[in-house]
Scaffold this motif. Structure first.
Motif, mmCIF file in Angstrom:
data_model
loop_
_atom_site.group_PDB
_atom_site.id
_atom_site.type_symbol
_atom_site.label_atom_id
_atom_site.label_comp_id
_atom_site.label_asym_id
_atom_site.label_seq_id
_atom_site.Cartn_x
_atom_site.Cartn_y
_atom_site.Cartn_z
ATOM 1 N N MET A 1 0.798 -1.066 -0.099
ATOM 2 C CA MET A 1 0.052 0.035 0.000
ATOM 3 C C MET A 1 0.825 1.167 -0.016
ATOM 4 N N ARG A 2 0.570 2.152 -0.924
ATOM 5 C CA ARG A 2 1.345 3.277 -0.962
ATOM 6 C C ARG A 2 0.890 4.154 0.236
ATOM 7 N N ILE A 3 2.039 5.267 0.467
ATOM 8 C CA ILE A 3 1.619 6.057 1.595
ATOM 9 C C ILE A 3 0.587 7.142 1.391
ATOM 10 N N ASP A 4 0.393 7.408 -0.084
ATOM 11 C CA ASP A 4 -0.615 8.316 -0.307
ATOM 12 C C ASP A 4 -1.994 7.693 -0.086
ATOM 13 N N ASP A 5 -2.100 6.409 -0.413
ATOM 14 C CA ASP A 5 -3.404 5.615 0.177
ATOM 15 C C ASP A 5 -3.678 5.685 1.459
ATOM 16 N N VAL A 6 -2.565 5.478 2.263
ATOM 17 C CA VAL A 6 -2.626 5.509 3.842
ATOM 18 C C VAL A 6 -3.191 6.963 4.169
ATOM 19 N N ILE A 7 -2.787 7.823 3.539
ATOM 20 C CA ILE A 7 -3.152 9.136 3.895
ATOM 21 C C ILE A 7 -4.395 9.462 3.542
ATOM 22 N N TYR A 8 -5.263 9.085 2.363
ATOM 23 C CA TYR A 8 -6.234 9.082 2.006
ATOM 24 C C TYR A 8 -7.435 8.430 2.835
ATOM 25 N N PHE A 9 -6.860 7.231 3.380
ATOM 26 C CA PHE A 9 -7.580 6.299 4.249
ATOM 27 C C PHE A 9 -7.800 6.814 5.688
ATOM 28 N N PHE A 10 -6.699 7.733 5.958
ATOM 29 C CA PHE A 10 -6.864 8.602 7.561
ATOM 30 C C PHE A 10 -7.763 9.711 7.329
ATOM 31 N N ASN A 11 -7.780 10.334 6.035
ATOM 32 C CA ASN A 11 -8.594 11.430 5.819
ATOM 33 C C ASN A 11 -10.176 11.101 5.972
ATOM 34 N N ASP A 12 -10.524 10.158 5.058
ATOM 35 C CA ASP A 12 -11.811 9.490 5.217
ATOM 36 C C ASP A 12 -12.136 8.837 6.476
ATOM 37 N N PHE A 13 -11.314 8.489 7.134
ATOM 38 C CA PHE A 13 -11.590 7.710 8.495
ATOM 39 C C PHE A 13 -11.871 8.434 9.750
ATOM 40 N N ARG A 14 -10.869 9.466 9.836
ATOM 41 C CA ARG A 14 -10.723 10.465 11.106
ATOM 42 C C ARG A 14 -12.295 11.105 11.319
ATOM 43 N N PRO A 15 -12.908 11.607 10.498
ATOM 44 C CA PRO A 15 -14.111 12.412 10.902
ATOM 45 C C PRO A 15 -15.278 11.396 11.532
ATOM 46 N N TYR A 16 -15.219 10.192 11.117
ATOM 47 C CA TYR A 16 -16.110 9.096 11.708
ATOM 48 C C TYR A 16 -15.513 8.464 13.072
ATOM 49 N N TYR A 17 -14.222 8.551 13.133
ATOM 50 C CA TYR A 17 -13.261 8.179 14.494
ATOM 51 C C TYR A 17 -13.837 9.124 15.276
ATOM 52 N N TYR A 18 -13.598 10.563 15.141
ATOM 53 C CA TYR A 18 -13.829 11.568 16.080
ATOM 54 C C TYR A 18 -15.328 11.478 16.587
ATOM 55 N N ARG A 19 -16.204 11.483 15.604
ATOM 56 C CA ARG A 19 -17.683 11.319 16.067
ATOM 57 C C ARG A 19 -17.813 10.118 17.222
ATOM 58 N N VAL A 20 -17.393 8.912 16.900
ATOM 59 C CA VAL A 20 -17.566 7.856 17.786
ATOM 60 C C VAL A 20 -17.016 8.105 18.942
ATOM 61 N N LEU A 21 -15.696 8.780 18.914
ATOM 62 C CA LEU A 21 -14.946 9.095 20.191
ATOM 63 C C LEU A 21 -15.396 10.005 21.057
ATOM 64 N N ALA A 22 -16.172 11.093 20.510
ATOM 65 C CA ALA A 22 -17.109 11.951 21.206
ATOM 66 C C ALA A 22 -18.088 11.459 22.065
ATOM 67 N N VAL A 23 -18.920 10.578 21.400
ATOM 68 C CA VAL A 23 -19.956 9.775 22.162
ATOM 69 C C VAL A 23 -19.506 9.065 22.954
ATOM 70 N N ILE A 24 -18.558 8.030 22.901
ATOM 71 C CA ILE A 24 -17.724 7.362 23.988
ATOM 72 C C ILE A 24 -17.437 8.178 25.006
ATOM 73 N N GLY A 25 -16.560 8.987 24.796
ATOM 74 C CA GLY A 25 -15.809 10.098 25.851
ATOM 75 C C GLY A 25 -16.788 10.750 26.721
ATOM 76 N N VAL A 26 -17.833 11.258 26.059
ATOM 77 C CA VAL A 26 -18.680 12.185 26.899
ATOM 78 C C VAL A 26 -19.418 11.252 27.778
ATOM 79 N N LEU A 27 -20.109 10.132 27.382
ATOM 80 C CA LEU A 27 -20.736 9.275 28.015
ATOM 81 C C LEU A 27 -20.058 8.554 29.290
#
Length: 315
Positions: A1-27
């Motif tokens: 897997m190229r480094i650019d693909d990894v960056i694209y994955f993180f850019n797509d994944f991070r918004p969902y990750y932080y939303r789940v993290l916010a719910v879990i963290g607050v509760l």
């Protein structure tokens, strides 16, 4: 897997990750605060003070660092400077309260004479207050590093040697120094426990694996499991961030953004913020009474509603 693909994955994944993290963290942190405040978890008042303060600090990290900065992206707003500053304050407070709790448990386990004076409810309240005030004072300069209404670092900050020294000091103060202190304090605690265990077995005449029913050793074992679990969680989840900061300091590449450094920053940031959601689960796993009280806390709103409904039907 190229480094650019990894960056694209993180850019797509991070918004969902932080939303789940916010719910879990607050509760999780709200449940921990409510449960600990009831004082029925079988913990000493000193330990309860520290755990409550850590839960409040972690909740603030989730609110400012995750929800406001990374989900709602509070850029181009008049309050962005304040929010960013409070984000740094909450992280510093969370990190240094973990150090303070580790120090308190090290004193309680290893230094019996100092324990009666330091490991008290008043002592815990004083330490928490000092850590909170210092966290605010040492992070106030961040308010002046961003352009108002834009929240990007100003040119003066990027190129000024004064601000560069402040940024360098901040990176060392949080989290490099706490990281080293927690490792050192836990090493002292482990060494004391091992030595005390050998001496106690000899005094009781229980060698070669005997003496497993020693009640004193059982109580001590339960008391240190919580300390080691919290410390291990902090070290593991902050390790990536600390390594990246160390590399930046050694290579003087604060603002040079390469593909590999970007991936490291993403991963370190995600793990660091995840550390603000783990303590409640650590308490639940390591402390039976806390686990029981969490269940009672979660059930309470539902039982109250059912009780109210039953009474209304009787009327």
């Amino acid at each position: 897997m190229r480094i650019d693909d990894v960056i694209y994955f993180f850019n797509d994944f991070r918004p969902y990750y932080y939303r789940v993290l916010a719910v879990i963290g607050v509760l999780s942190n709200v449940v921990a605060i409510v449960t600990l405040s009831r004082g029925r978890c079988g913990l000493s008042e000193c330990v309860t003070w520290y755990l409550e303060a850590m839960a409040v600090a972690d909740l603030l990290v989730v609110v400012f660092q995750v929800i406001l900065i990374r989900i709602y992206l509070i850029y181009y707003t008049p309050e962005c400077n304040i929010i960013h500053t409070m984000g740094y304050v909450s992280v510093a407070c969370s990190v240094w309260l973990t150090v303070a709790f580790t120090l308190d448990r090290t004193v309680a386990i290893c230094f019996q004479k100092l324990k009666t004076r330091y490991c008290t409810e008043k002592g815990a309240a004083t330490v928490i207050a000092v850590v909170s005030v210092l966290s605010v004072l040492t992070n106030i300069p961040w308010y002046f590093t961003y352009k108002i209404h834009i929240c990007w670092a100003s040119i003066e900050f990027v190129y000024s040697p004064v601000w560069a020294a402040f940024d360098w000091g901040h990176r060392i103060l949080t989290p490099v120094v706490p990281f080293v202190l927690i490792l050192l304090l836990n090493a002292i605690t482990v060494r004391h426990i091992l030595m005390a265990g050998v001496v106690r077995r000899k005094l009781r005449g229980q060698r070669n694996g005997e003496g497993k029913d020693d009640p004193e050793m059982k109580n001590r074992r339960r008391s240190i499991i919580l300390l080691f679990a919290i410390s291990a969680s902090f070290i593991l989840l902050w390790m990536t961030r600390v390594v990246i900061l160390a590399i930046e300091q050694i290579t003087v590449q604060y603002f040079l953004m390469t593909a590999s450094k970007l991936v490291g920053d993403y991963l370190g940031e995600m793990l660091q913020l995840f550390s603000s959601c783990t303590n409640m689960f650590i308490y639940a796993v390591t402390q039976r009474k806390f686990r029981e009280e969490v269940i009672n806390t979660v059930k309470y709103p539902f039982t109250a509603i059912l009780k109210s409904s039953a009474e209304s039907w009787k009327i």
